[in-house]
Design a protein around this motif. Structure first.
Motif, PDB file in Angstrom:
ATOM      1  N   HIS A  40       0.829  -1.219   0.000  1.00 57.94           N
ATOM      2  CA  HIS A  40       0.000   0.000   0.000  1.00 57.94           C
ATOM      3  C   HIS A  40       0.858   1.261   0.000  1.00 57.94           C
ATOM      4  O   HIS A  40       0.595   2.195  -0.763  1.00 57.94           O
ATOM      5  CB  HIS A  40      -0.934  -0.006   1.214  1.00 57.94           C
ATOM      6  N   GLU A  61      10.545   2.350   5.916  1.00 56.00           N
ATOM      7  CA  GLU A  61      10.153   0.976   6.242  1.00 56.00           C
ATOM      8  C   GLU A  61      11.056   0.463   7.356  1.00 56.00           C
ATOM      9  O   GLU A  61      12.273   0.447   7.216  1.00 56.00           O
ATOM     10  CB  GLU A  61      10.269   0.100   4.984  1.00 56.00           C
ATOM     11  N   ASN A  69       2.632  -7.817   5.871  1.00 57.01           N
ATOM     12  CA  ASN A  69       1.548  -8.669   5.359  1.00 57.01           C
ATOM     13  C   ASN A  69       1.597  -8.829   3.842  1.00 57.01           C
ATOM     14  O   ASN A  69       1.086  -9.805   3.309  1.00 57.01           O
ATOM     15  CB  ASN A  69       0.190  -8.086   5.765  1.00 57.01           C
ATOM     16  N   THR A  70       2.208  -7.862   3.158  1.00 54.40           N
ATOM     17  CA  THR A  70       2.295  -7.963   1.699  1.00 54.40           C
ATOM     18  C   THR A  70       3.017  -9.243   1.286  1.00 54.40           C
ATOM     19  O   THR A  70       2.627  -9.894   0.322  1.00 54.40           O
ATOM     20  CB  THR A  70       3.009  -6.717   1.130  1.00 54.40           C
ATOM     21  N   THR A  74      -2.103 -14.629   1.123  1.00 57.92           N
ATOM     22  CA  THR A  74      -2.357 -15.769   0.252  1.00 57.92           C
ATOM     23  C   THR A  74      -2.841 -15.312  -1.129  1.00 57.92           C
ATOM     24  O   THR A  74      -3.357 -16.113  -1.905  1.00 57.92           O
ATOM     25  CB  THR A  74      -3.368 -16.716   0.914  1.00 57.92           C
ATOM     26  N   ILE A  76      -5.129 -13.617  -2.773  1.00 57.32           N
ATOM     27  CA  ILE A  76      -6.420 -13.750  -3.457  1.00 57.32           C
ATOM     28  C   ILE A  76      -6.960 -12.362  -3.824  1.00 57.32           C
ATOM     29  O   ILE A  76      -6.986 -11.450  -2.996  1.00 57.32           O
ATOM     30  CB  ILE A  76      -7.435 -14.523  -2.586  1.00 57.32           C
ATOM     31  N   VAL A 205       9.769   4.587  12.190  1.00 56.23           N
ATOM     32  CA  VAL A 205       9.202   5.819  12.748  1.00 56.23           C
ATOM     33  C   VAL A 205       8.895   5.559  14.220  1.00 56.23           C
ATOM     34  O   VAL A 205       8.163   4.634  14.565  1.00 56.23           O
ATOM     35  CB  VAL A 205       7.946   6.248  11.965  1.00 56.23           C
ATOM     36  N   LYS A 367      -5.750  -7.438  -2.143  1.00 58.69           N
ATOM     37  CA  LYS A 367      -6.481  -7.178  -3.386  1.00 58.69           C
ATOM     38  C   LYS A 367      -6.757  -5.687  -3.595  1.00 58.69           C
ATOM     39  O   LYS A 367      -7.115  -5.260  -4.679  1.00 58.69           O
ATOM     40  CB  LYS A 367      -7.801  -7.954  -3.393  1.00 58.69           C
TER      41      LYS A 367
HETATM   42  P1  FAD Z   1       2.116  -4.396   5.093  1.00 60.11           P
HETATM   43  O1  FAD Z   1       2.505  -5.170   3.899  1.00 60.11           O
HETATM   44  O2  FAD Z   1       2.055  -5.116   6.397  1.00 60.11           O
HETATM   45  O3  FAD Z   1       3.118  -3.182   5.183  1.00 60.11           O
HETATM   46  C1  FAD Z   1       3.198  -2.354   6.321  1.00 60.11           C
HETATM   47  C2  FAD Z   1       4.656  -2.092   6.593  1.00 60.11           C
HETATM   48  O4  FAD Z   1       4.774  -1.120   7.619  1.00 60.11           O
HETATM   49  C3  FAD Z   1       5.412  -3.328   7.087  1.00 60.11           C
HETATM   50  O5  FAD Z   1       6.398  -3.696   6.147  1.00 60.11           O
HETATM   51  C4  FAD Z   1       5.992  -2.888   8.436  1.00 60.11           C
HETATM   52  O6  FAD Z   1       7.293  -3.370   8.662  1.00 60.11           O
HETATM   53  C5  FAD Z   1       5.982  -1.360   8.302  1.00 60.11           C
HETATM   54  N1  FAD Z   1       5.951  -0.653   9.582  1.00 60.11           N
HETATM   55  C6  FAD Z   1       5.199  -0.931  10.684  1.00 60.11           C
HETATM   56  N2  FAD Z   1       5.470  -0.043  11.667  1.00 60.11           N
HETATM   57  C7  FAD Z   1       6.385   0.825  11.164  1.00 60.11           C
HETATM   58  C8  FAD Z   1       7.066   1.950  11.706  1.00 60.11           C
HETATM   59  N3  FAD Z   1       6.846   2.395  12.967  1.00 60.11           N
HETATM   60  N4  FAD Z   1       7.980   2.606  10.925  1.00 60.11           N
HETATM   61  C9  FAD Z   1       8.225   2.183   9.655  1.00 60.11           C
HETATM   62  N5  FAD Z   1       7.607   1.103   9.104  1.00 60.11           N
HETATM   63  C10 FAD Z   1       6.703   0.438   9.853  1.00 60.11           C
HETATM   64  N6  FAD Z   1      -5.625  -9.950   1.599  1.00 60.11           N
HETATM   65  C11 FAD Z   1      -6.229 -10.266   0.406  1.00 60.11           C
HETATM   66  O7  FAD Z   1      -6.771  -9.381  -0.250  1.00 60.11           O
HETATM   67  N7  FAD Z   1      -6.217 -11.533  -0.083  1.00 60.11           N
HETATM   68  C12 FAD Z   1      -5.667 -12.566   0.604  1.00 60.11           C
HETATM   69  O8  FAD Z   1      -5.654 -13.701   0.136  1.00 60.11           O
HETATM   70  C13 FAD Z   1      -5.073 -12.289   1.867  1.00 60.11           C
HETATM   71  N8  FAD Z   1      -4.534 -13.274   2.595  1.00 60.11           N
HETATM   72  C14 FAD Z   1      -3.900 -13.004   3.775  1.00 60.11           C
HETATM   73  C15 FAD Z   1      -3.273 -14.048   4.450  1.00 60.11           C
HETATM   74  C16 FAD Z   1      -2.513 -13.780   5.582  1.00 60.11           C
HETATM   75  C17 FAD Z   1      -1.845 -14.929   6.297  1.00 60.11           C
HETATM   76  C18 FAD Z   1      -2.386 -12.438   6.048  1.00 60.11           C
HETATM   77  C19 FAD Z   1      -1.575 -12.135   7.267  1.00 60.11           C
HETATM   78  C20 FAD Z   1      -3.038 -11.401   5.401  1.00 60.11           C
HETATM   79  C21 FAD Z   1      -3.797 -11.662   4.239  1.00 60.11           C
HETATM   80  N9  FAD Z   1      -4.427 -10.648   3.518  1.00 60.11           N
HETATM   81  C22 FAD Z   1      -5.047 -10.939   2.325  1.00 60.11           C
HETATM   82  C23 FAD Z   1      -4.372  -9.256   3.990  1.00 60.11           C
HETATM   83  C24 FAD Z   1      -3.226  -8.486   3.302  1.00 60.11           C
HETATM   84  O9  FAD Z   1      -2.037  -9.209   3.365  1.00 60.11           O
HETATM   85  C25 FAD Z   1      -2.983  -7.113   3.951  1.00 60.11           C
HETATM   86  O10 FAD Z   1      -4.209  -6.478   4.170  1.00 60.11           O
HETATM   87  C26 FAD Z   1      -2.131  -6.223   3.043  1.00 60.11           C
HETATM   88  O11 FAD Z   1      -0.972  -6.915   2.649  1.00 60.11           O
HETATM   89  C27 FAD Z   1      -1.761  -4.945   3.760  1.00 60.11           C
HETATM   90  O12 FAD Z   1      -0.769  -4.281   3.007  1.00 60.11           O
HETATM   91  P2  FAD Z   1      -0.005  -3.044   3.634  1.00 60.11           P
HETATM   92  O13 FAD Z   1       0.951  -2.540   2.633  1.00 60.11           O
HETATM   93  O14 FAD Z   1      -1.015  -2.110   4.198  1.00 60.11           O
HETATM   94  O15 FAD Z   1       0.716  -3.660   4.912  1.00 60.11           O
END
Ligand code: FAD
Ligand code: PYC
Length: 413
Positions: A40, A61, A69-70, A74, A76, A205, A367
């Motif tokens: 995201h 990061e 979580n990225t 899984t 989907i 952060v 997604k």
């Molecule tokens: P993230 O990828 O978690 O990125 C957030 C980042 O912030 C991390 O890298 C972390 O290290 C960083 N961070 C945290 N605190 C700080 C800080 N203080 N300073 C700097 N950096 C920091 N969604 C679907 O749509 N389909 C699926 O099939 C699906 N399956 C899933 C299966 C599992 C097992 C899990 C756990 C989740 C699943 N999800 C699925 C949900 C999906 O993975 C997440 O909603 C999505 O990846 C979120 O993306 P993001 O970039 O917001 O978060």
């Protein structure tokens, strides 16, 4: 072919593209600071640069890009949601995903498989019909199918009535897809960096400076940075990080586990989900069965795997797919799902001026990577909330305008 390889491979004029630029020292000030280098945050950085020419941007990061979580989901992708707001939103993402490999010039292995949400009770059939009607009304391809259809479409599925929860039918969503999740992060990161965005790994952060109700800077483990605007995109750490800015979010972080089997030849094309039994399965392009279930039953900030999860998952999965009893499990892991009360995300402005959030992605946010990145970039650039994001404002919990998606959240909770 061999001649081409020699000609281009050995010619110094054709250097391999440098994928990610080396991270530099942090500057003392940026127009935009993005906290979180998951899909995201990286997508938002890419669209800020591509659509709005805003490149004085730092993605901070605390670990490595895509390591949250990225890189744990899984993968989907679907838009068969329950509310009109949800369907419109996720469908925009699905459309962006379809063209993403070409757009980023990076293969994200997008693979359309068809998605089945099994129904084991009359109530679940009713919900499937409801979802199918909302989907069709909004131009999304979904329909209810019954046992005869399933016997033909998913021959591996056990349709015996001599099981605890016989399958009665399913919501079938042909556009349902999977993709290589970390390629999505790498693709957005690479292109954003090419346009001048700075990507700083191992940069956490630790504090957020707010003066007279406006964010003015962030503290990091590498020093202080001034900033014009901040986008918080930290998924499982959402409540903790927003608290640094004095903002309380109605979000609890709960572990979500998953696992993969050893790889075998392709035998299961579609994605199969049972919300009632809390299990789902697909087969990746590498041949592994990718499997998961519901969230752990308690909020906490640990990502350990448990035997309890595996027993619950396999108890139901073996009934649906008896052949799985022969499959060794290769890996098991967990991520931290940032759960909202209505199972929908929170995007947009906050009570702190110039501080924006992209949170509440729970078990459903992979997604949405493309649409949230694109639309959050628009929100930051224009300081106006696009219509498609308006239903997901933080304020909805105060005004009770919830976007209830529990029935379409895929895994049970
Ligand atoms: P993230 O990828 O978690 O990125 C957030 C980042 O912030 C991390 O890298 C972390 O290290 C960083 N961070 C945290 N605190 C700080 C800080 N203080 N300073 C700097 N950096 C920091 N969604 C679907 O749509 N389909 C699926 O099939 C699906 N399956 C899933 C299966 C599992 C097992 C899990 C756990 C989740 C699943 N999800 C699925 C949900 C999906 O993975 C997440 O909603 C999505 O990846 C979120 O993306 P993001 O970039 O917001 O978060
Ligand atoms: O949102 O489709 C989904 C999903 C499946 C597994 C976890 N989340």
């Amino acid at each position: 072919m061999a001649f081409g390889l020699l000609k281009y491979g050995l010619n110094p004029r054709f250097q391999p593209k440098q994928f990610l630029r080396d991270s530099k020292d942090l500057k003392s000030s940026y127009d935009v600071v993005i906290i979180g280098g998951g899909g995201h945050g990286l997508a938002a950085a890419y669209y800020l640069a591509r659509d709005w020419g805003i490149t004085n941007v730092a993605v901070l990061e605390k670990g490595w890009l895509g390591g949250g979580n990225t890189g744990r989901n899984t993968a989907i992708i679907r838009s068969n949601y329950l509310t009109p707001e949800g369907v419109d939103f996720y469908d925009e993402s699905l459309k962006l995903f379809k063209g993403l490999s070409r757009e980023l010039d990076y293969n994200i292995l997008y693979s359309e498989r068809g998605h089945f949400t099994l129904a084991h009770t009359d109530a679940a059939i009713r919900t499937s019909r409801w979802r199918a009607e909302v989907n069709k009304h909004l131009g999304v391809n979904s329909e209810v199918v019954y046992r005869d259809d399933l016997a033909r479409m998913v021959p591996l599925l056990n349709l015996s009535e001599e099981v605890r929860y016989p399958v009665l039918g399913a919501l079938y969503h042909p556009p349902g897809a999977i993709a290589r999740h970390d390629a999505v992060a790498w693709g957005y990161a690479g292109r954003a960096a090419e346009m001048g965005v700075e990507l700083h790994q191992n940069t956490e952060v630790t504090g957020i400076e707010v003066e007279d109700g406006t964010v003015v800077g962030v503290e990091t483990n590498r020093g202080r940075i001034s900033c014009g605007r901040v986008l918080q995109a930290v998924a499982g750490r959402s409540s903790e990080v927003s608290r640094l800015a004095g903002i309380d979010l109605p979000i609890r972080s709960v572990p979500l586990q998953a696992c993969v089997s050893t790889p075998v030849k392709p035998i299961l094309d579609p994605i199969i989900v049972s919300g009632s039994l809390h299990v789902y399965i697909s087969q990746s392009d590498r041949g592994e069965f990718v499997m998961g279930g519901s969230t752990d039953p308690y909020p906490r900030y640990q990502t350990s795997s448990s035997l309890d999860f595996m027993e619950g998952l396999m108890g139901h999965l073996l009934e649906l797919f008896p052949f799985m009893s022969e499959m060794p499990v290769l890996r098991q892991w967990a991520g931290l799902a940032d759960m909202t009360p209505d199972f929908s995300p929170v995007m947009g402005k906050t009570p702190v001026n110039n501080y924006y959030i992209d949170a509440g992605w729970g078990t459903w946010g992979f997604k949405a990577t493309c649409v949230s990145g694109k639309r959050m970039a628009e929100t930051l650039a224009t300081e106006k909330t696009p219509n498609i994001l308006k239903p997901f404002a933080l304020d909805r919990f105060r005004t009770f305008d919830l976007v209830g998606e529990k029935g379409a959240a895929s895994v049970g909770h």
